[in-house]
Design a protein around this motif. Structure first.
Motif, short mmCIF file in Angstrom:
data_model
loop_
_atom_site.label_atom_id
_atom_site.label_comp_id
_atom_site.label_asym_id
_atom_site.label_seq_id
_atom_site.Cartn_x
_atom_site.Cartn_y
_atom_site.Cartn_z
N ARG A 26 41.57 -31.01 44.68
CA ARG A 26 42.53 -31.21 42.94
C ARG A 26 41.48 -30.10 41.93
O ARG A 26 40.36 -30.19 41.75
CB ARG A 26 43.10 -31.95 42.67
N ASP A 27 42.41 -29.08 41.38
CA ASP A 27 42.21 -28.65 40.40
C ASP A 27 41.63 -29.57 39.04
O ASP A 27 41.99 -30.50 38.15
CB ASP A 27 42.73 -27.58 40.12
N THR A 29 39.98 -29.03 35.68
CA THR A 29 39.97 -28.56 34.90
C THR A 29 41.63 -28.56 33.78
O THR A 29 42.70 -29.18 35.12
CB THR A 29 39.80 -27.00 34.52
N GLY A 30 41.43 -28.62 32.41
CA GLY A 30 42.64 -28.55 31.49
C GLY A 30 42.41 -30.23 30.75
O GLY A 30 41.59 -30.70 30.77
N ASP A 31 43.76 -30.43 31.15
CA ASP A 31 43.97 -31.44 29.30
C ASP A 31 44.98 -32.67 30.28
O ASP A 31 44.81 -33.48 30.01
CB ASP A 31 44.61 -31.13 28.78
N TRP A 32 44.80 -32.58 31.84
CA TRP A 32 45.90 -33.87 32.42
C TRP A 32 44.80 -34.98 33.08
O TRP A 32 43.27 -34.91 33.09
CB TRP A 32 46.09 -33.66 33.81
N GLN A 33 45.35 -35.80 32.72
CA GLN A 33 44.53 -37.57 32.96
C GLN A 33 44.84 -38.23 34.06
O GLN A 33 46.32 -38.45 34.00
CB GLN A 33 43.85 -37.87 31.67
N ARG A 41 35.61 -34.20 30.21
CA ARG A 41 36.38 -32.38 30.37
C ARG A 41 35.62 -31.51 28.38
O ARG A 41 35.30 -33.02 27.43
CB ARG A 41 37.20 -31.98 30.29
N GLN A 44 36.47 -26.67 26.76
CA GLN A 44 37.73 -25.53 27.15
C GLN A 44 37.42 -26.41 28.20
O GLN A 44 38.10 -25.93 29.27
CB GLN A 44 36.46 -24.43 27.96
N GLY A 45 37.91 -27.80 28.16
CA GLY A 45 38.52 -28.42 29.76
C GLY A 45 38.01 -28.01 31.20
O GLY A 45 38.74 -28.74 32.03
N GLN A 46 36.81 -28.03 31.28
CA GLN A 46 36.18 -27.90 31.72
C GLN A 46 35.42 -29.16 32.26
O GLN A 46 34.87 -30.12 31.79
CB GLN A 46 34.66 -27.40 32.24
#
Length: 153
Positions: A26-27, A29-33, A41, A44-46
């Motif tokens: 699964r990716d 990155t981003g803002d999902w939890q 993170r 930059q969401g990394q």
């Protein structure tokens, strides 16, 4: 170049290097939890490599299982370290059936340098084993599994 996944002693967090994070399907990155957990993170969401509570399962499930010899060696080294630091017995909460088998192999060879009170992981094969076979105590008394560790919110 080698995936590294280090879990905190209480099991509520872990740290993964870049190579370990790359094997997760699964990716990250981003803002999902993930439900019940958190991926730390940067701005930059990394992912930083810190995974809290249920987020740790993303990395843990992507890591290959240790073979029996490596797992047994890890138990030996961990117990030796505990004894060197003055411990004579410990509780190991959340033990899988393969971990119990490793402890049993050491106990059968009279190579348990301390007492282990194992608590079966309440969501896996060790729980099934206890339900089928009953509570466990090795003949020499240095290894017991007579309780469960349950994960409940």
């Amino acid at each position: 170049d080698r995936p590294v996944w280090l879990e905190r002693i209480d099991g509520h967090a872990g740290w993964a290097n870049s190579a370990a994070m790359e094997v997760v399907e699964r990716d990250l990155t981003g803002d999902w939890q993930p439900d019940g957990g958190r991926i730390e993170r940067d701005a930059q969401g990394q992912p930083t490599g810190v995974f809290i509570d249920s987020a740790a399962a993303l990395i843990d499930s992507a890591m290959p299982a240790m073979d029996a010899d490596t797992a047994e060696r890890a138990l030996e080294l961990g117990m030796r370290s505990a004894v060197e630091h003055g411990l004579t017995g410990v509780h190991d909460a959340g033990v899988t059936l393969s971990q119990l088998r490793g402890y049993q192999a050491l106990a059968d060879r009279n190579e348990m340098p301390l007492r282990i009170y194992a608590l079966a992981a309440g969501d896996g094969d060790a729980l099934e084993w206890i339900c089928e076979n009953g509570l466990y105590a090795h003949d020499d008394g240095r290894l017991q599994m007579r309780a469960l560790k349950l994960y409940v919110d």
